[in-house]
Design a protein around this motif. Sequence first.
Motif, PDB file in Angstrom:
ATOM      1  N   VAL A 115      16.662 -10.929  12.390  1.00  0.00           N
ATOM      2  CA  VAL A 115      16.189  -9.881  12.993  1.00  0.00           C
ATOM      3  C   VAL A 115      16.363  -8.501  11.951  1.00  0.00           C
ATOM      4  N   TRP A 116      15.264  -8.124  11.545  1.00  0.00           N
ATOM      5  CA  TRP A 116      15.244  -6.932  10.604  1.00  0.00           C
ATOM      6  C   TRP A 116      15.764  -5.547  11.241  1.00  0.00           C
ATOM      7  N   MET A 117      16.746  -5.095  10.398  1.00  0.00           N
ATOM      8  CA  MET A 117      17.292  -3.625  10.852  1.00  0.00           C
ATOM      9  C   MET A 117      17.309  -2.733   9.808  1.00  0.00           C
ATOM     10  N   HIS A 118      17.124  -1.412  10.482  1.00  0.00           N
ATOM     11  CA  HIS A 118      17.479  -0.346   9.530  1.00  0.00           C
ATOM     12  C   HIS A 118      18.936  -0.113   9.822  1.00  0.00           C
TER      13      HIS A 118
ATOM     14  N   GLU B  61      23.051 -15.257   1.922  1.00  0.00           N
ATOM     15  CA  GLU B  61      22.570 -14.696   0.579  1.00  0.00           C
ATOM     16  C   GLU B  61      22.437 -13.019   0.740  1.00  0.00           C
ATOM     17  N   ASP B  62      22.669 -12.600   1.597  1.00  0.00           N
ATOM     18  CA  ASP B  62      22.618 -11.117   1.779  1.00  0.00           C
ATOM     19  C   ASP B  62      24.084 -10.389   1.664  1.00  0.00           C
ATOM     20  N   VAL B  63      25.007 -11.381   2.108  1.00  0.00           N
ATOM     21  CA  VAL B  63      26.272 -10.818   2.132  1.00  0.00           C
ATOM     22  C   VAL B  63      27.070 -10.143   0.867  1.00  0.00           C
ATOM     23  N   PRO B  64      26.721 -10.898  -0.460  1.00  0.00           N
ATOM     24  CA  PRO B  64      27.133 -10.036  -1.637  1.00  0.00           C
ATOM     25  C   PRO B  64      26.711  -8.649  -1.836  1.00  0.00           C
ATOM     26  N   MET B  65      25.365  -8.268  -1.452  1.00  0.00           N
ATOM     27  CA  MET B  65      24.584  -6.977  -1.732  1.00  0.00           C
ATOM     28  C   MET B  65      25.281  -6.074  -0.374  1.00  0.00           C
ATOM     29  N   ILE B  66      25.816  -6.463   0.801  1.00  0.00           N
ATOM     30  CA  ILE B  66      26.553  -5.920   1.918  1.00  0.00           C
ATOM     31  C   ILE B  66      27.805  -5.389   1.272  1.00  0.00           C
ATOM     32  N   ARG B  67      28.602  -6.669   0.856  1.00  0.00           N
ATOM     33  CA  ARG B  67      30.015  -6.512   0.483  1.00  0.00           C
ATOM     34  C   ARG B  67      30.174  -5.640  -0.568  1.00  0.00           C
ATOM     35  N   ASP B  68      29.517  -5.936  -1.654  1.00  0.00           N
ATOM     36  CA  ASP B  68      29.598  -5.455  -3.100  1.00  0.00           C
ATOM     37  C   ASP B  68      28.937  -3.824  -3.482  1.00  0.00           C
ATOM     38  N   GLU B  69      27.923  -3.908  -2.954  1.00  0.00           N
ATOM     39  CA  GLU B  69      27.127  -2.724  -3.078  1.00  0.00           C
ATOM     40  C   GLU B  69      26.989  -1.399  -1.939  1.00  0.00           C
ATOM     41  N   PHE B  70      26.546  -2.235  -0.809  1.00  0.00           N
ATOM     42  CA  PHE B  70      26.753  -1.334   0.363  1.00  0.00           C
ATOM     43  C   PHE B  70      27.890  -0.485   0.877  1.00  0.00           C
ATOM     44  N   ILE B  71      28.729  -1.624   1.422  1.00  0.00           N
ATOM     45  CA  ILE B  71      30.199  -1.047   1.930  1.00  0.00           C
ATOM     46  C   ILE B  71      30.977  -0.012   0.654  1.00  0.00           C
ATOM     47  N   PRO B  72      30.948  -0.325  -0.491  1.00  0.00           N
ATOM     48  CA  PRO B  72      31.546   0.622  -1.370  1.00  0.00           C
ATOM     49  C   PRO B  72      30.820   1.985  -1.539  1.00  0.00           C
ATOM     50  N   LEU B  73      29.413   2.003  -1.252  1.00  0.00           N
ATOM     51  CA  LEU B  73      28.515   3.152  -1.291  1.00  0.00           C
ATOM     52  C   LEU B  73      28.896   3.819   0.116  1.00  0.00           C
ATOM     53  N   VAL B  74      29.195   3.071   1.174  1.00  0.00           N
ATOM     54  CA  VAL B  74      29.625   4.133   2.411  1.00  0.00           C
ATOM     55  C   VAL B  74      30.955   4.603   2.015  1.00  0.00           C
ATOM     56  N   GLN B  75      31.793   3.650   1.355  1.00  0.00           N
ATOM     57  CA  GLN B  75      33.289   4.145   1.135  1.00  0.00           C
ATOM     58  C   GLN B  75      33.320   5.642   0.372  1.00  0.00           C
ATOM     59  N   ARG B  76      32.253   5.602  -0.598  1.00  0.00           N
ATOM     60  CA  ARG B  76      32.290   6.708  -1.910  1.00  0.00           C
ATOM     61  C   ARG B  76      31.533   7.771  -1.045  1.00  0.00           C
ATOM     62  N   ASP B  77      30.534   7.662  -0.453  1.00  0.00           N
ATOM     63  CA  ASP B  77      29.695   8.894  -0.047  1.00  0.00           C
ATOM     64  C   ASP B  77      29.731   9.290   1.664  1.00  0.00           C
ATOM     65  N   GLY B  78      30.339   8.279   2.355  1.00  0.00           N
ATOM     66  CA  GLY B  78      30.617   8.427   3.747  1.00  0.00           C
ATOM     67  C   GLY B  78      29.344   8.100   4.402  1.00  0.00           C
ATOM     68  N   PHE B  79      28.207   7.737   3.826  1.00  0.00           N
ATOM     69  CA  PHE B  79      27.045   7.284   4.535  1.00  0.00           C
ATOM     70  C   PHE B  79      26.198   6.271   3.776  1.00  0.00           C
ATOM     71  N   ALA B  80      25.554   5.188   4.148  1.00  0.00           N
ATOM     72  CA  ALA B  80      24.339   4.618   3.287  1.00  0.00           C
ATOM     73  C   ALA B  80      23.443   4.041   4.575  1.00  0.00           C
ATOM     74  N   ALA B  81      22.264   3.673   4.283  1.00  0.00           N
ATOM     75  CA  ALA B  81      21.389   3.013   5.020  1.00  0.00           C
ATOM     76  C   ALA B  81      20.664   2.198   4.171  1.00  0.00           C
ATOM     77  N   VAL B  82      20.287   0.843   4.695  1.00  0.00           N
ATOM     78  CA  VAL B  82      19.573  -0.005   4.034  1.00  0.00           C
ATOM     79  C   VAL B  82      18.713  -1.114   5.201  1.00  0.00           C
ATOM     80  N   GLU B  83      17.526  -1.448   4.695  1.00  0.00           N
ATOM     81  CA  GLU B  83      16.857  -2.494   5.699  1.00  0.00           C
ATOM     82  C   GLU B  83      17.278  -3.895   5.277  1.00  0.00           C
ATOM     83  N   VAL B  84      17.685  -4.486   6.288  1.00  0.00           N
ATOM     84  CA  VAL B  84      18.462  -5.962   5.867  1.00  0.00           C
ATOM     85  C   VAL B  84      18.262  -6.594   6.994  1.00  0.00           C
ATOM     86  N   ARG B  85      18.319  -7.973   7.025  1.00  0.00           N
ATOM     87  CA  ARG B  85      18.301  -8.874   8.131  1.00  0.00           C
ATOM     88  C   ARG B  85      19.487  -9.288   8.806  1.00  0.00           C
ATOM     89  N   PHE B  86      19.816  -9.182   9.977  1.00  0.00           N
ATOM     90  CA  PHE B  86      20.814  -9.562  10.910  1.00  0.00           C
ATOM     91  C   PHE B  86      20.623 -10.893  11.162  1.00  0.00           C
TER      92      PHE B  86
END
Length: 276
Positions: free
Chosen positions: A220-223, A186-211
């Motif tokens: 396992v909650w991670m920063h 359920e977290d994969v779409p956010m990582i794939r479609d929002e988070f990774i593109p943000l890293v690609q655009r800005d060179g950096f991003a951070a989020v609290e998410v479950r591994f």
Amino acid sequence: MVPPARPTDESLGRFRRLIDRLPLMIASFDRDRRLTFANEPYARRLGVSPGELVGRCIDDVLGAEVVRRMEPHIERALAGEDVEFEMPLPRADIGAQQVRALHVPERDEHGSVIGWHAAFQASTSDRRIESDARSLAMLVENANDFIGWCDLDLRPGYVNRFGLTMLGTTLEEVRGLTIMDFFFPEDVPMIRDEFIPLVQRDGFAAVEVRFRHFRTGAPVWMHYSVVSMRGPDDEVIGFATISRDLTARRRVEELIRGAMLRAEESAERLRAALEA
């Protein structure tokens, strides 16, 4: 007696590519002190291509002063002796650098010395670099954070010991996956479609998410902090992460929320009792 087979152009090409990839500077010289072969690292050190070196005299390649200091070792090699020594060697970008050297005689089919092969390896700076690299590797491997990197296809190349333990897996297993396998579906779409593109655009991003723990399925909650890795031409070649385990903090937050909820319930019961 069957004569030995002559090497083919293909086999010579493969050998040349191998020599060019060795972490050594390799060159060959004839008895007239003219260079007959140079690999890519040797030529790169001097700021030229291998083709620009072949046929040139060693004095012209390295300079008369360097050759003067090297002369006793050259004479010993031409006399048929393997010679090891250390000395400064020119480098196009930073000047002279201490190197370890090996000179080996080259012989013809009759055993006569017709020149010598030379191999050089930077010593002082390389030792410092190797020492620093070992220290860094030890620091990364023993850190209490999740540290790793992946390529542009999001396939992991490395995860440190803490990260592997946290995921309940091995490096061999991880290398057969993508980083999307680290997360709950359920977290994969956010990582794939929002988070990774943000890293690609800005060179950096951070989020609290479950591994996801691979063996137990536990969250396992991670920063999750990710940066772009860039190559020598400033092109993005992958992504790296240094991420912190938030399990303890989340546990404390849950305890605090639980205590606050119980306190509110107690207060509500007290108000109800007073109003009765």
